[in-house]
Design a protein around this motif. Structure first.
Motif, PDB file in Angstrom:
ATOM      1  N   ILE A   1       0.849  -1.188   0.000  1.00  0.00           N
ATOM      2  CA  ILE A   1       0.000   0.000   0.000  1.00  0.00           C
ATOM      3  C   ILE A   1       0.880   1.232   0.000  1.00  0.00           C
ATOM      4  CG2 ILE A   1      -1.936  -1.093   1.164  1.00  0.00           C
ATOM      5  CD1 ILE A   1      -1.034   0.145   3.746  1.00  0.00           C
ATOM      6  N   ALA A   2       0.320   2.354  -0.516  1.00  0.00           N
ATOM      7  CA  ALA A   2       1.091   3.598  -0.575  1.00  0.00           C
ATOM      8  C   ALA A   2       1.393   4.070   0.841  1.00  0.00           C
ATOM      9  CB  ALA A   2       0.280   4.647  -1.310  1.00  0.00           C
ATOM     10  N   SER A   3       2.643   4.420   1.094  1.00  0.00           N
ATOM     11  CA  SER A   3       3.007   4.910   2.417  1.00  0.00           C
ATOM     12  C   SER A   3       4.101   5.948   2.299  1.00  0.00           C
ATOM     13  CB  SER A   3       3.511   3.752   3.286  1.00  0.00           C
ATOM     14  OG  SER A   3       4.024   4.263   4.507  1.00  0.00           O
ATOM     15  N   ALA A   4       4.005   6.978   3.161  1.00  0.00           N
ATOM     16  CA  ALA A   4       5.066   7.987   3.219  1.00  0.00           C
ATOM     17  C   ALA A   4       6.314   7.406   3.881  1.00  0.00           C
ATOM     18  CB  ALA A   4       4.566   9.209   3.988  1.00  0.00           C
ATOM     19  N   ARG A   5       6.153   6.305   4.624  1.00  0.00           N
ATOM     20  CA  ARG A   5       7.283   5.674   5.314  1.00  0.00           C
ATOM     21  C   ARG A   5       7.237   4.173   5.039  1.00  0.00           C
ATOM     22  NH1 ARG A   5       3.958   8.374   8.501  1.00  0.00           N
ATOM     23  NH2 ARG A   5       4.557  10.382   9.352  1.00  0.00           N
TER      24      ARG A   5
ATOM     25  N   ARG B   1     -12.504   8.440   4.652  1.00  0.00           N
ATOM     26  CA  ARG B   1     -11.644   9.203   5.572  1.00  0.00           C
ATOM     27  C   ARG B   1     -11.219   8.332   6.749  1.00  0.00           C
ATOM     28  NH1 ARG B   1     -14.974  13.661   7.129  1.00  0.00           N
ATOM     29  NH2 ARG B   1     -15.000  13.997   4.903  1.00  0.00           N
ATOM     30  N   MET B   2     -12.148   7.514   7.260  1.00  0.00           N
ATOM     31  CA  MET B   2     -11.830   6.686   8.423  1.00  0.00           C
ATOM     32  C   MET B   2     -10.850   5.556   8.086  1.00  0.00           C
ATOM     33  SD  MET B   2     -13.180   8.432  10.694  1.00  0.00           S
ATOM     34  CE  MET B   2     -12.574   7.402  12.018  1.00  0.00           C
ATOM     35  N   VAL B   3     -10.925   5.041   6.849  1.00  0.00           N
ATOM     36  CA  VAL B   3      -9.932   4.025   6.453  1.00  0.00           C
ATOM     37  C   VAL B   3      -8.551   4.692   6.366  1.00  0.00           C
ATOM     38  CG1 VAL B   3      -9.215   2.370   4.681  1.00  0.00           C
ATOM     39  CG2 VAL B   3     -11.644   2.606   5.222  1.00  0.00           C
ATOM     40  N   ALA B   4      -8.499   5.910   5.788  1.00  0.00           N
ATOM     41  CA  ALA B   4      -7.224   6.632   5.708  1.00  0.00           C
ATOM     42  C   ALA B   4      -6.691   6.921   7.119  1.00  0.00           C
ATOM     43  CB  ALA B   4      -7.392   7.934   4.924  1.00  0.00           C
ATOM     44  N   PHE B   5      -7.601   7.299   8.031  1.00  0.00           N
ATOM     45  CA  PHE B   5      -7.206   7.572   9.421  1.00  0.00           C
ATOM     46  C   PHE B   5      -6.571   6.330  10.052  1.00  0.00           C
ATOM     47  CE2 PHE B   5      -8.492   7.305  13.951  1.00  0.00           C
ATOM     48  CZ  PHE B   5      -7.824   8.415  14.455  1.00  0.00           C
ATOM     49  N   TRP B   6      -7.260   5.175   9.924  1.00  0.00           N
ATOM     50  CA  TRP B   6      -6.732   3.959  10.556  1.00  0.00           C
ATOM     51  C   TRP B   6      -5.464   3.472   9.875  1.00  0.00           C
ATOM     52  CZ3 TRP B   6      -7.018   2.743  15.236  1.00  0.00           C
ATOM     53  CH2 TRP B   6      -8.097   3.195  15.994  1.00  0.00           C
ATOM     54  N   SER B   7      -5.344   3.735   8.578  1.00  0.00           N
ATOM     55  CA  SER B   7      -4.117   3.397   7.868  1.00  0.00           C
ATOM     56  C   SER B   7      -2.950   4.221   8.432  1.00  0.00           C
ATOM     57  CB  SER B   7      -4.338   3.683   6.375  1.00  0.00           C
ATOM     58  OG  SER B   7      -3.152   3.612   5.663  1.00  0.00           O
ATOM     59  N   SER B   8      -3.214   5.505   8.695  1.00  0.00           N
ATOM     60  CA  SER B   8      -2.176   6.368   9.272  1.00  0.00           C
ATOM     61  C   SER B   8      -1.839   5.981  10.711  1.00  0.00           C
ATOM     62  CB  SER B   8      -2.644   7.832   9.282  1.00  0.00           C
ATOM     63  OG  SER B   8      -2.489   8.393   8.017  1.00  0.00           O
TER      64      SER B   8
ATOM     65  N   ARG C   1      -1.554   8.634   5.379  1.00  0.00           N
ATOM     66  CA  ARG C   1      -2.636   8.857   4.406  1.00  0.00           C
ATOM     67  C   ARG C   1      -3.702   9.844   4.899  1.00  0.00           C
ATOM     68  NH1 ARG C   1      -6.116   6.361   1.870  1.00  0.00           N
ATOM     69  NH2 ARG C   1      -6.566   4.387   2.898  1.00  0.00           N
ATOM     70  N   TYR C   2      -3.806  10.038   6.203  1.00  0.00           N
ATOM     71  CA  TYR C   2      -4.865  10.906   6.759  1.00  0.00           C
ATOM     72  C   TYR C   2      -4.313  12.297   7.037  1.00  0.00           C
ATOM     73  CZ  TYR C   2      -8.159  12.759  10.217  1.00  0.00           C
ATOM     74  OH  TYR C   2      -9.036  13.547  10.916  1.00  0.00           O
TER      75      TYR C   2
END
Ligand code: HEM
Length: 152
Positions: free
Chosen positions: A10-14, A66-73, A80-81
């Motif tokens: 999955i896309a990640s900044a880290r 938004r909540m999936v992005a939040f939990w991904s972060s 992602r959030y």
């Protein structure tokens, strides 16, 4: 081991941190999406929490994304959030009992959907965030009380 073997799917900044968290917890974006969808199904059907959400959320699709992005972060440190949870809760008609119910439904859903390590991981974070949101709400209510007209 080359970097494509350690990179998460999955896309990640880290990416390396995310890959390590995925390996450690068994969580991935699909599992978090299942968790969020199942959890909000239960919330919407809950006699106490349901009406609070339904009064404020007209279109559920963007909220769920938004909540999936939040939990991904939060769980996988993907970055992602980019929202602000505290103001979103500041003026809700909620006390600790509401957070307690929210957490009970979240724990139950996490145990149904996630690996045991993944459930522990998201539950610990949900408990910490619930406490800090509750504290922010109580502080704001306290500020309003103390900003009543000063005595002359
Ligand atoms: C009493 C329990 C809770 C209630 C009634 C509640 C209710 C809501 C509502 C109505 C919204 C939508 C706000 C809007 O779009 O105007 C919202 C957003 C959100 N909530 Fe909660 N919530 C609760 C607990 C929590 C907890 C414990 C977490 C985190 C672990 C959380 C995370 C979020 C996030 C990330 C958003 C999106 C904020 C944004 O970026 O706009 N909530 N919540």
């Amino acid at each position: 081991m080359n970097s494509s073997e350690t990179a998460p799917r999955i896309a990640s900044a880290r990416p390396e941190l995310t890959a390590a968290l995925m390996a450690q917890t068994g969580l991935d974006e699909e599992m978090l999406s299942d968790l969020v969808h199942r959890f909000y199904d239960k919330v919407r059907g809950d006699a106490v929490l349901g009406p609070i959400f339904e009064a404020r959320i007209a279109d559920w699709q963007p909220h769920l994304e938004r909540m999936v992005a939040f939990w991904s972060s939060v769980a996988l440190m993907t970055g992602r959030y980019h929202g602000a949870p505290v103001p979103a809760h500041m003026h809700l008609p909620v006390r600790w009992a509401h957070f307690d119910r929210w957490l009970a439904l979240f724990r139950e859903t996490a145990r149904e959907i996630c690996t045991p390590e993944g459930a522990d991981h998201v539950i610990e974070r949900a408990e910490r965030i619930a406490r800090s949101l509750h504290m922010a709400i109580e502080d704001a209510a306290g500020d309003q009380r103390t900003s009543a007209p000063t005595l002359r």
